[in-house]
Structures are given as structure tokens and as C-alpha cells.
Design a protein around this motif. Structure first.
Motif, PDB file in Angstrom:
ATOM      1  N   ASN A 189       0.846  -1.190   0.000  1.00  0.00           N
ATOM      2  CA  ASN A 189       0.000   0.000   0.000  1.00  0.00           C
ATOM      3  C   ASN A 189       0.882   1.241   0.000  1.00  0.00           C
ATOM      4  N   ASP A 190       0.432   2.278  -0.685  1.00  0.00           N
ATOM      5  CA  ASP A 190       1.178   3.538  -0.644  1.00  0.00           C
ATOM      6  C   ASP A 190       1.338   4.039   0.789  1.00  0.00           C
ATOM      7  N   CYS A 191       0.283   3.876   1.607  1.00  0.00           N
ATOM      8  CA  CYS A 191       0.330   4.405   2.962  1.00  0.00           C
ATOM      9  C   CYS A 191       1.276   3.614   3.870  1.00  0.00           C
ATOM     10  N   ARG A 199      -4.123   4.337  -0.606  1.00  0.00           N
ATOM     11  CA  ARG A 199      -3.866   5.051   0.645  1.00  0.00           C
ATOM     12  C   ARG A 199      -4.990   4.824   1.663  1.00  0.00           C
ATOM     13  N   LYS A 200      -6.077   4.234   1.209  1.00  0.00           N
ATOM     14  CA  LYS A 200      -7.184   3.868   2.091  1.00  0.00           C
ATOM     15  C   LYS A 200      -7.860   2.634   1.513  1.00  0.00           C
TER      16      LYS A 200
END
Length: 411
Positions: free
Chosen positions: A94-96, A129-130
Motif C-alpha cells: 500500500n502507498d500508505c 492510501r485507504k
């Protein structure tokens, strides 16, 4: 297939684990009322993100004070076709979660700095991001394929499986490649497995039916959603080995699965065994290869706790005779050993299936609070905090040398 052909690996570390998050929230709320707070403290270390927006990434979950993905990487070191790992292993994240995988210097996993991974070469971000932006496990695989390419066979696996030191990953890969077969790993469900699966894990569980059970790598007649898990079922693992010639078919099958029933992120058709089932439906033969000893589940809050505690127990009680380490120093010594040494130490231990099974039974009796397998069979019992106090291990066993010294000073 050429005997020395290199292989690429994609480790799928995306997702937000909201089913796990919700379980852990319940566990921590209940555990916070316990006197020692052990379970509460342990479980909170699994949650990522800010309060109210937590998530769980099993690849990053602490298992014996290490990120789970470290155990996967160390097992991959034993597979010759994957060397050097930094040229053949890719992570979809994930990007986050990127800050938790990548250091400020751009390297990966300070604990595995000797492997030479870098963010620019080995990390593939899935854009999420979510949770609403995540396209699921197979969506992450689709994102990886353009980067990985189709010039070599591919091992696809998730970061949500924990592997004991000594796990023989080379055996799984070689059984597939020397026979030039697409394979899905499988194992026989135990009573403990059935207890450790949560509702979401059950929904994603697939079983395999060998067409010929007399051969080492049997061709599969079917791969299908399991329904209710029962001991003895042959369950597909989240690990596929795909031939080079099969890879051009994969993007189209991934699109079909995503658009079909159960293809939503987290659905039963969104996981790696579903791709194996799709290959079979398309007329591509798929075989099964036994996962072998050394796999720990991480599909539920209880499974995360079980894996963390069993890893301690395994490294302590299954240490080979004549190793030269004993007592509280044993766990610290393992922290400093090279993966090659640990795999050589514990590989023969995992091959002694009788001794390993006895050790698992001993641990389960203590963990589930019973003197037999009754509690394992029914799923009752505690998360282990109370009963684990009956271990004949010193209270400082689970500490590093530094923490042990501090504890002694405060007595």
C-alpha cells in the motif's frame, strides 16, 4: 525446463485487514481489563495508522519481535534459483505503508540490510492510501506483472503467512519447476488450523482435490471454495508457482475474476487459490505441492497471537542438540545468526515430523488451556495469557538482553 533457470517472486503485502482490525479492537478492549495487560499490549502493536483509522498488515505484524515478512525473506534465502534475492524478489505494498517498508535512505528492512533491497528496484506501490482504493490481492498481482515481466517463472505469495526458520522453500519451488508445472501449495487442515481461522479466513479458504493421490506433485481435479473448514481437508495455501508459458494468460484471468462474483477485495475469488481455480477452468493443468512443515497462520487475531508465542516456543524447545546455547541466551543468539545458519539448524528439525507434531501438541495444550485436544476441537479456551504462565520458562525468557537487565535492576 532448464535446471538453472532463475525465478522471480512477488510477495503481496497490500490490503488493510479490517476484519483483523475489528477482531483486535474487541480483544484489546476486553484484555485491557485483565490485571497483567499482556494481551492488550501485544495486540495493540499489530494495529497501524491513527486512532479510528487503524489497519492491519500481516506482513508487518510482529512475530517474535520481528516483522513477519523477515521470516519469509530468510526462507527464500535457501532457494538457489532466487539468488541474489534483490534481483528476483518484489514487494507489492500500500502507498500508505511505504514508510514502514522503506528507510529514509531508500533501503528496505534495516533488519535485512544484508540482502541489498532498495525501494526503487524492489517495491511496487499499488496506489492505495485507504481501503476503498485497494483492488484486492489479485489486483496487487496484476499491478506487479508489468514490472516483473514474463521472462522467468513466477512465485506469487502473500505476506500473510509466517514461516519457521528452516522452512524448505526450495523444495516447494523445485517440485514445480523440474516438472514444468503450474502449482498451488496445499496442506492438510488440523484442528488448530480450524480454530485459528476467522469468518473472513473461512470465506477465502479453498480446498484442492488431487486427481491422483499416489504421486508427489499430484494433478488437481479441482480447486474450490471450501465452505466449513474441517480437520483433514486439503486446503490451498496462498502460494502459487507459475510457469513462464502461463504468465501471458494471467492478466486476462485476473480481470475476469475481479469482475465476477466474489471478486471484490477480500472476497473468495480475490485470492491466489482462486487464480489456480481459474487456470483449471481455462483448461490449463494445475498440480498441487505440499507446503510441508513450518507454516503458521495469520488470518485472525488469535492466529497472530498464536504465531508470536509459538515462534518463541519453537526456537527454544526445538533447538538442535549440541548447538551450544541454552537458557535465556538462546533467543538472543538466534537474533544474530545468519539465515543460512538458522535454516541449516532448524531444517532437520522440521523434517522430523513426529517430534514437531509432539511439540505442537504440547504447546497447544498450554495455549488453549486444556489437557487434551478438547478445547482445540471446540475452539473454546483463552488466548493463552493465563495458561502460558504455567510454562517452565523464566519470566525473562521473552526479553532481549537489554530488557532483561533492566527488569533485574527494577526488582
Amino acid at each position: 525446463m532448464a535446471s538453472g533457470k532463475a525465478v522471480n517472486v512477488v510477495i503481496l503485502c497490500g490490503g488493510f485487514g479490517h476484519d483483523l482490525r475489528d477482531e483486535i479492537r474487541v480483544d484489546t478492549n476486553n484484555a485491557a481489563q485483565q490485571a497483567d495487560g499482556t494481551v492488550s499490549g501485544l495486540k495493540r502493536t499489530v494495529l497501524l495508522g491513527s486512532t479510528g483509522d487503524e489497519r492491519v498488515n500481516p506482513a508487518l505484524a510482529p512475530v517474535f519481535a520481528k516483522k513477519n515478512v523477515e521470516y519469509i525473506l530468510r526462507s527464500l534465502e535457501g532457494a538457489k534459483r532466487l539468488q541474489p534475492l534483490n534481483q528476483h524478489v518484489f514487494f507489492v505494498i500500500n502507498d500508505c505503508d511505504k514508510p514502514m517498508f522503506v528507510s529514509e535512505e531508500g533501503s528496505l528492512f534495516a533488519e535485512c540490510s544484508d540482502l541489498g533491497f532498495s525501494a526503487s528496484r524492489n517495491i511496487i506501490c499499488n496506489g492505495a492510501r485507504k481501503a476503498s482504493e485497494w483492488r484486492g490481492q489479485l489486483g496487487d498481482l496484476a499491478a506487479a506483472l508489468p514490472t516483473v515481466g514474463g521472462a522467468s517463472p513466477l512465485v506469487a505469495m502473500t505476506g500473510g503467512v509466517s514461516l519457521l526458520p528452516g522452512f524448505n522453500m526450495q523444495r516447494v519451488i523445485e517440485h514445480s519447476l523440474v516438472r514444468n508445472l503450474d502449482t498451488v501449495a496445499y496442506s492438510q487442515l488440523t484442528r488448530t488450523d480450524c480454530v485459528l481461522l476467522n469468518a473472513a479466513g473461512v470465506a477465502r479458504l479453498h480446498t484442492v482435490v488431487p486427481a491422483d493421490g499416489t504421486v508427489v506433485v499430484p494433478p488437481l481435479a479441482s480447486v474450490a471454495a471450501a465452505g466449513a473448514p474441517t480437520p483433514g481437508l486439503l486446503a490451498a495455501e496462498q502460494l502459487l508457482v507459475l510457469k513462464q508459458g502461463t504468465l501471458p494468460k494471467v492478466p486476462g484471468l485476473l480481470e475476469e475474476l475481479a469482475a465476477g462474483p466474489g471478486g471484490e477485495p477480500g472476497g473468495p475469488a480475490s485470492v491466489l487459490p482462486a487464480l489456480a481455480a481459474a487456470l483449471l477452468r481455462s483448461g490449463t493443468p494445475v498440480a498441487g505441492v505440499q507446503m510441508g512443515a513450518g507454516r503458521l497462520r495469520l488470518e485472525s487475531a488469535r492466529a497472530l497471537d498464536y504465531a508470536d508465542r509459538f515462534m518463541h516456543f519453537f526456537l527454544w524447545h526445538m533447538r538442535p542438540e549440541g548447538d551450544g546455547e541454552s537458557g535465556d541466551e538462546a533467543d538472543d543468539a538466534d537474533d544474530g545468526r545468519a539465515a543460512e545458519t538458522l535454516n541449516a539448524m532448524y531444517g532437520p528439525v522440521l523434517e522430523d515430523t513426529g517430534k514437531l507434531a509432539a511439540t505442537v501438541r504440547d504447546f497447544d495444550k498450554v495455549y488453549f488451556g486444556g489437557e487434551g485436544d478438547t478445547l482445540i476441537r471446540t475452539g473454546d479456551g483463552v488466548l493463552g495469557t493465563t495458561m502460558l504462565k504455567k510454562f517452565k520458562l523464566p519470566s525473562t525468557f521473552y526479553m532481549t538482553t537489554y530488557r532483561r537487565t533492566c527488569a533485574d535492576l527494577m526488582r
